[in-house]
Design a protein around this motif. Structure first.
Motif, PDB file in Angstrom:
ATOM      1  N   GLY A 108       0.822  -1.199   0.000  1.00 55.92           N
ATOM      2  CA  GLY A 108       0.000   0.000   0.000  1.00 55.92           C
ATOM      3  C   GLY A 108       0.855   1.247   0.000  1.00 55.92           C
ATOM      4  N   THR A 109       0.186   2.399  -0.050  1.00 53.06           N
ATOM      5  CA  THR A 109       0.885   3.684  -0.005  1.00 53.06           C
ATOM      6  C   THR A 109       0.228   4.570   1.054  1.00 53.06           C
ATOM      7  N   GLY A 110       1.030   5.311   1.782  1.00 54.39           N
ATOM      8  CA  GLY A 110       0.489   6.233   2.769  1.00 54.39           C
ATOM      9  C   GLY A 110      -0.119   5.529   3.965  1.00 54.39           C
ATOM     10  N   LYS A 111      -0.945   6.274   4.696  1.00 53.52           N
ATOM     11  CA  LYS A 111      -1.572   5.754   5.910  1.00 53.52           C
ATOM     12  C   LYS A 111      -3.087   5.710   5.796  1.00 53.52           C
ATOM     13  N   GLU A 112      -3.599   5.678   4.557  1.00 50.61           N
ATOM     14  CA  GLU A 112      -5.045   5.653   4.381  1.00 50.61           C
ATOM     15  C   GLU A 112      -5.628   4.339   4.890  1.00 50.61           C
TER      16      GLU A 112
END
Length: 225
Positions: A108-112
């Motif tokens: 995944g990417t980021g903290k979403e």
């Protein structure tokens, strides 16, 4: 259950020419062990027994070198070849008859929150050390080249190579019929977009050189007159 286990072993024979015997596959293939342990972890995860699910996935990683979050959904016919260093994220969904080689990251990417990992279609081949990031969809019959970094969705029947990944072939190969395991495993025979671009530039330079020679010849002729 035994029918499913038998199919798992059969998948190994279909896609790995090094497999020589049933007991060898059962005892010596960490990719197979990782899938079996993940099924147990996934069942516990769906029952909200999060600690035990994560604990089993941790043991799975320690024994096989393959990290699969217990929340990931793995389809039938998945084949993990070698497998060391593979990471499959929590919300990742993998379709049927998928082949994954060592070092692949489906992350995944980021903290979403929510869906933040890739969805892999049916009959997909993800080659060694490829990385697929974000909540994107990889279409059916797609092929991800070794070392590629895929950040955008890939249509059906396409080949992606490069960093960042670019589609270099689409509908240019045999399309696999749904429900079959006739998968194109030639992940070492991929187009080279950089070489193709340099070749086109070389051809263009040769054309321009011929035009310059022709113009200089006409200029010399005019001066002699």
């Amino acid at each position: 259950m035994f029918k499913r286990l038998k199919k798992d072993v059969q998948v190994v024979f279909e896609r790995d020419p090094a497999a020589t015997g049933v007991w060898e596959v059962i005892l010596c293939y960490p990719g197979l062990h990782a899938i079996w342990m993940h099924r147990l972890a996934h069942k516990l995860y769906k029952r909200k027994w999060i600690f035990w699910a994560r604990f089993i996935s941790h043991i799975n990683r320690f024994l096989t070198g393959i990290e699969i979050h217990p929340g990931a959904v793995l389809g039938e016919g998945l084949f993990i070849d070698h497998g060391m260093g593979i990471v499959i994220g929590e919300t990742c969904e993998i379709g049927e008859n998928v082949t994954i080689y060592k070092g692949v990251v489906l992350g995944g990417t980021g903290k979403e929150h929510g869906k933040r990992h890739p969805t892999i279609g049916d009959n997909v081949v993800v080659s060694s050390n490829a990385t697929v990031l974000g909540s994107i969809k990889i279409g059916n019959n797609a092929k991800i080249g070794a070392g590629s970094v895929v950040l955008r969705e890939v249509p059906d029947n396409c080949t992606v190579v490069g960093v960042p990944g670019k589609v270099v072939v689409c509908d240019g190969r045999k399309i696999v019929k749904a429900g079959t395991a006739d998968i194109d495993l030639e992940h070492g025979k991929l187009p080279d977009p950089i070489a193709e671009m340099l070749n086109c530039q070389q051809q263009r330079i040769e054309v321009l050189e011929k035009k310059i020679v022709k113009l200089e010849g006409q200029k010399d002729a005019n001066q002699s007159l």
